[in-house]
Design a protein around this motif. Structure first.
Motif, PDB file in Angstrom:
ATOM      1  N   GLY A 103       5.830  11.476   1.970  1.00 40.74           N
ATOM      2  CA  GLY A 103       4.918  13.015   2.737  1.00 40.74           C
ATOM      3  C   GLY A 103       3.834  13.244   3.360  1.00 40.74           C
ATOM      4  N   GLY A 104       3.711  11.888   3.860  1.00 39.91           N
ATOM      5  CA  GLY A 104       2.166  11.900   4.432  1.00 39.91           C
ATOM      6  C   GLY A 104       1.894  12.804   5.832  1.00 39.91           C
ATOM      7  N   PRO A 105       0.816  12.377   6.456  1.00 39.23           N
ATOM      8  CA  PRO A 105       0.860  13.704   7.292  1.00 39.23           C
ATOM      9  C   PRO A 105       0.866  12.512   9.043  1.00 39.23           C
ATOM     10  CG  PRO A 105      -1.460  13.236   6.618  1.00 39.23           C
ATOM     11  CD  PRO A 105      -0.276  12.513   5.230  1.00 39.23           C
ATOM     12  N   LYS A 106       0.601  13.212   9.679  1.00 39.41           N
ATOM     13  CA  LYS A 106       0.810  12.480  11.269  1.00 39.41           C
ATOM     14  C   LYS A 106      -1.219  12.808  10.539  1.00 39.41           C
ATOM     15  CE  LYS A 106       4.600  14.274  13.429  1.00 39.41           C
ATOM     16  NZ  LYS A 106       5.489  14.740  14.697  1.00 39.41           N
ATOM     17  N   LEU A 107      -1.450  11.215  11.745  1.00 34.70           N
ATOM     18  CA  LEU A 107      -2.922  10.910  11.743  1.00 34.70           C
ATOM     19  C   LEU A 107      -3.782  10.590  12.795  1.00 34.70           C
ATOM     20  CD1 LEU A 107      -3.214   7.823  11.199  1.00 34.70           C
ATOM     21  CD2 LEU A 107      -2.807   8.607   9.137  1.00 34.70           C
ATOM     22  N   CYS A 108      -3.400  10.487  13.657  1.00 32.80           N
ATOM     23  CA  CYS A 108      -3.724   9.812  14.987  1.00 32.80           C
ATOM     24  C   CYS A 108      -3.137  10.074  16.177  1.00 32.80           C
ATOM     25  CB  CYS A 108      -3.911   8.188  14.616  1.00 32.80           C
ATOM     26  SG  CYS A 108      -2.461   7.644  14.403  1.00 32.80           S
ATOM     27  N   PHE A 161       1.211  -0.888  -0.482  1.00 32.81           N
ATOM     28  CA  PHE A 161      -0.151   0.004   0.012  1.00 32.81           C
ATOM     29  C   PHE A 161       1.261   1.113  -0.019  1.00 32.81           C
ATOM     30  CE2 PHE A 161      -2.832  -3.114   1.415  1.00 32.81           C
ATOM     31  CZ  PHE A 161      -4.219  -2.886   1.485  1.00 32.81           C
ATOM     32  N   THR A 162       0.428   1.928  -0.511  1.00 36.32           N
ATOM     33  CA  THR A 162       1.459   3.228  -1.203  1.00 36.32           C
ATOM     34  C   THR A 162       0.960   4.871  -1.130  1.00 36.32           C
ATOM     35  OG1 THR A 162       3.649   4.171  -2.459  1.00 36.32           O
ATOM     36  CG2 THR A 162       1.957   3.632  -3.636  1.00 36.32           C
ATOM     37  N   GLY A 163       1.067   5.387  -1.164  1.00 31.85           N
ATOM     38  CA  GLY A 163      -0.029   7.086  -1.386  1.00 31.85           C
ATOM     39  C   GLY A 163       1.218   8.517  -1.230  1.00 31.85           C
ATOM     40  N   HIS A 164       0.176   9.248  -1.758  1.00 34.08           N
ATOM     41  CA  HIS A 164       1.546  10.370  -1.295  1.00 34.08           C
ATOM     42  C   HIS A 164       0.547  11.707  -0.879  1.00 34.08           C
ATOM     43  CE1 HIS A 164       1.997  14.901  -3.086  1.00 34.08           C
ATOM     44  NE2 HIS A 164       3.071  14.880  -2.072  1.00 34.08           N
ATOM     45  N   HIS A 169       6.281  20.021  -1.604  1.00 34.08           N
ATOM     46  CA  HIS A 169       5.362  18.798  -0.987  1.00 34.08           C
ATOM     47  C   HIS A 169       5.251  17.579  -2.128  1.00 34.08           C
ATOM     48  CE1 HIS A 169       2.896  17.049   0.621  1.00 34.08           C
ATOM     49  NE2 HIS A 169       1.367  17.018   0.116  1.00 34.08           N
ATOM     50  N   CYS A 170       5.512  17.618  -3.688  1.00 36.44           N
ATOM     51  CA  CYS A 170       5.095  17.319  -4.614  1.00 36.44           C
ATOM     52  C   CYS A 170       6.397  16.294  -5.574  1.00 36.44           C
ATOM     53  CB  CYS A 170       4.424  17.436  -5.962  1.00 36.44           C
ATOM     54  SG  CYS A 170       3.256  18.400  -5.377  1.00 36.44           S
ATOM     55  N   ASN A 171       7.919  16.208  -4.880  1.00 37.62           N
ATOM     56  CA  ASN A 171       8.772  16.118  -5.413  1.00 37.62           C
ATOM     57  C   ASN A 171       9.850  15.100  -4.021  1.00 37.62           C
ATOM     58  OD1 ASN A 171       9.228  17.332  -7.532  1.00 37.62           O
ATOM     59  ND2 ASN A 171       9.615  19.938  -6.722  1.00 37.62           N
ATOM     60  N   TYR A 172       9.333  13.943  -4.412  1.00 36.31           N
ATOM     61  CA  TYR A 172       9.921  12.908  -3.598  1.00 36.31           C
ATOM     62  C   TYR A 172      10.671  12.163  -4.720  1.00 36.31           C
ATOM     63  CZ  TYR A 172       8.376  14.095   0.236  1.00 36.31           C
ATOM     64  OH  TYR A 172       7.076  14.759   1.316  1.00 36.31           O
ATOM     65  N   MET A 173      11.610  11.642  -3.838  1.00 41.20           N
ATOM     66  CA  MET A 173      12.574  10.100  -4.720  1.00 41.20           C
ATOM     67  C   MET A 173      13.277  11.018  -6.427  1.00 41.20           C
ATOM     68  SD  MET A 173      13.679   7.925  -2.843  1.00 41.20           S
ATOM     69  CE  MET A 173      13.590   6.565  -3.972  1.00 41.20           C
ATOM     70  N   GLY A 174      13.433  12.056  -6.694  1.00 47.05           N
ATOM     71  CA  GLY A 174      13.361  12.498  -7.856  1.00 47.05           C
ATOM     72  C   GLY A 174      12.025  12.084  -8.642  1.00 47.05           C
ATOM     73  N   VAL A 192       4.277  21.581   3.455  1.00 47.91           N
ATOM     74  CA  VAL A 192       2.908  21.036   4.492  1.00 47.91           C
ATOM     75  C   VAL A 192       4.074  20.072   5.395  1.00 47.91           C
ATOM     76  CG1 VAL A 192       1.000  19.196   4.064  1.00 47.91           C
ATOM     77  CG2 VAL A 192       2.070  20.842   1.736  1.00 47.91           C
ATOM     78  N   LEU A 193       4.599  19.288   5.117  1.00 48.30           N
ATOM     79  CA  LEU A 193       5.610  19.019   6.485  1.00 48.30           C
ATOM     80  C   LEU A 193       5.724  19.592   7.291  1.00 48.30           C
ATOM     81  CD1 LEU A 193       6.285  15.478   5.044  1.00 48.30           C
ATOM     82  CD2 LEU A 193       4.520  16.093   5.713  1.00 48.30           C
ATOM     83  N   ALA A 194       7.053  20.852   6.713  1.00 48.83           N
ATOM     84  CA  ALA A 194       7.256  21.618   8.113  1.00 48.83           C
ATOM     85  C   ALA A 194       6.028  22.800   9.168  1.00 48.83           C
ATOM     86  CB  ALA A 194       8.477  22.773   6.942  1.00 48.83           C
ATOM     87  N   ASN A 195       5.268  23.074   8.104  1.00 47.42           N
ATOM     88  CA  ASN A 195       4.575  24.077   8.376  1.00 47.42           C
ATOM     89  C   ASN A 195       3.619  23.229   9.172  1.00 47.42           C
ATOM     90  OD1 ASN A 195       5.350  26.480   7.629  1.00 47.42           O
ATOM     91  ND2 ASN A 195       4.684  26.358   5.357  1.00 47.42           N
ATOM     92  N   ASN A 196       3.108  22.367   9.068  1.00 48.10           N
ATOM     93  CA  ASN A 196       2.397  20.978   9.357  1.00 48.10           C
ATOM     94  C   ASN A 196       2.531  20.620  11.233  1.00 48.10           C
ATOM     95  OD1 ASN A 196      -1.271  22.248   8.963  1.00 48.10           O
ATOM     96  ND2 ASN A 196       0.602  21.156   6.497  1.00 48.10           N
ATOM     97  N   GLN A 197       4.049  20.542  11.354  1.00 46.36           N
ATOM     98  CA  GLN A 197       4.344  20.863  13.082  1.00 46.36           C
ATOM     99  C   GLN A 197       3.943  20.874  13.748  1.00 46.36           C
ATOM    100  OE1 GLN A 197       6.023  17.014  12.732  1.00 46.36           O
ATOM    101  NE2 GLN A 197       6.510  17.272  10.622  1.00 46.36           N
TER     102      GLN A 197
END
Length: 290
Positions: free
Chosen positions: A194-199, A158-161, A278-283, A227-232
C-alpha cells in the motif's frame, strides 16, 4: 480461483527502464511474513509479545527506533523461519500519529539532495518522505549495521506499509551507501504494501538503475485500497511515478495475482471506499491499534 504465488518467479521485462531481464523470486509465505513484520511495526516491543502475528510469523523483534523529529519508526526483526538463511527484516512503521500524517501532506516534489549520495540533475522526491527517511536512517544506521556484524547476516529485507513503504524504499537507498559494494549485503530486497508514489521519473530511473541496482523492489497493492485509488490523479498530476515492480494482491487472503485475468471479479472493484481496506493486505491487518 486466483492462482497463489506459491514459490513464484516474477519476470519483469524492464526494457523501458534500460535494464536487462530482471528475475526476482519471492514466495507467498515470505511475502506474508513481511506483511506480518509491517503490521507488528505499529506496536511497541512490549505489545508485540501478545500479538498472534508474532508467533505465526516466527519473527523475533530485536530493537525499535524512532526519529524524534518526524516520529517515523522502524523495527528490526530476526527471521527465524529458515535455519539456513540468516535474514534481518527492517520494517518501517506507517502513519500512527499526527506528525506522521503531516509528513504525508508535505507532498511537494523537492530536489533529491538528502539521499546519502549524489543524484542526477532534475531528480525530485516527495518532501516529507525525504526528510522522514533521512531522520529515520540516522537512528537506524548504527544499530542495524552493528546487528548485521553480530548476527553474521546474509540477507536484508526492507519492508513497510503506506508511509512505512516510502520510508522502507528511501532508507534502503541510505543503507546501500553504508555497505561495501563488494558485499552480498549491498543488495537488499524491498517489499512494500500500500505504498505511495514518491518521486519523478528522473529519480525513479536513478534508484532502479544506480542507487538500488540489482536489488529486487516489489510493491504490493490492491484496487480496494482507497488511499491508493483516490490519490492516483493527484500523483499523476504532480508527476509522481512508480519505482519498482507493482503487483496486485488480495486484501483478505495470501494471494498475489501475477496476471490481470487471475484477479477475482468484485462488485466494488471500481469504487474503493472503506478506509480499513488500506490496512488489509494478504489477509493481515497492517495499521495502528489502540
Amino acid at each position: 480461483m486466483p492462482r497463489l504465488l506459491g514459490i513464484a518467479v516474477i519476470f519483469s521485462v524492464v526494457a523501458s527502464w534500460g535494464h536487462n531481464l530482471l528475475v526476482s523470486s519471492f514466495d507467498t509465505a515470505a511475502i506474508q511474513r513481511y506483511a506480518h513484520a509491517s503490521s507488528l511495526s505499529y506496536l511497541s516491543l512490549e505489545k508485540m509479545q501478545t500479538s498472534e502475528y508474532l508467533s505465526l510469523s516466527r519473527l523475533e523483534p530485536l530493537l525499535q527506533v524512532i526519529d524524534p523529529e518526524s516520529e517515523s519508526g522502524a523495527t528490526i526483526f530476526r527471521d527465524s523461519s529458515n535455519n539456513n538463511i540468516k535474514r534481518l527484516i527492517v520494517a518501517c512503521r506507517g502513519s500512527a500519529n499526527p506528525k506522521n500524517f503531516g509528513t504525508n501532506l508535505k507532498f511537494k516534489l523537492t530536489p533529491a539532495t538528502k539521499l546519502s549520495q549524489p543524484t542526477p540533475t532534475g531528480a525530485m522526491v516527495h518532501e516529507g518522505f525525504q526528510d522522514a527517511s533521512l531522520g529515520l536512517w540516522k537512528e537506524l544506521a548504527q544499530p542495524l549495521l552493528s546487528r548485521i556484524k553480530e548476527e553474521d547476516v546474509n540477507e536484508i529485507i526492507f519492508t513497510g506499509h503506506s508511509l512505512g513503504a516510502a520510508n522502507a524504499l528511501l532508507t534502503s537507498v541510505h543503507y546501500r551507501t553504508s555497505v561495501p559494494s563488494s558485499s552480498s549485503l549491498s543488495r537488499p530486497s524491498i517489499v512494500t504494501f500500500g505504498g505511495p508514489k514518491l518521486c519523478n521519473s528522473i529519480l525513479a530511473r536513478f534508484i532502479r538503475n544506480d542507487a538500488l541496482e540489482d536489488c529486487s523492489i516489489l510493491h504490493l497493492v490492491h484496487d480496494k485500497d482507497p488511499v491508493l485509488a483516490n490519490n492516483q490523479k493527484l500523483w499523476n498530476d504532480l508527476g509522481f511515478v512508480d519505482v519498482g515492480i507493482e503487483l496486485e494482491c488480495d486484501p483478505n487472503s495470501p494471494a498475489v495475482h501475477t496476471q490481470a485475468e487471475e484477479k477475482p471479479k468484485s462488485f466494488f472493484s471500481s469504487f474503493a471506499w472503506n478506509i480499513l481496506d488500506h490496512c488489509n493486505y494478504m489477509g493481515i491487518y497492517i495499521g495502528p491499534r489502540a
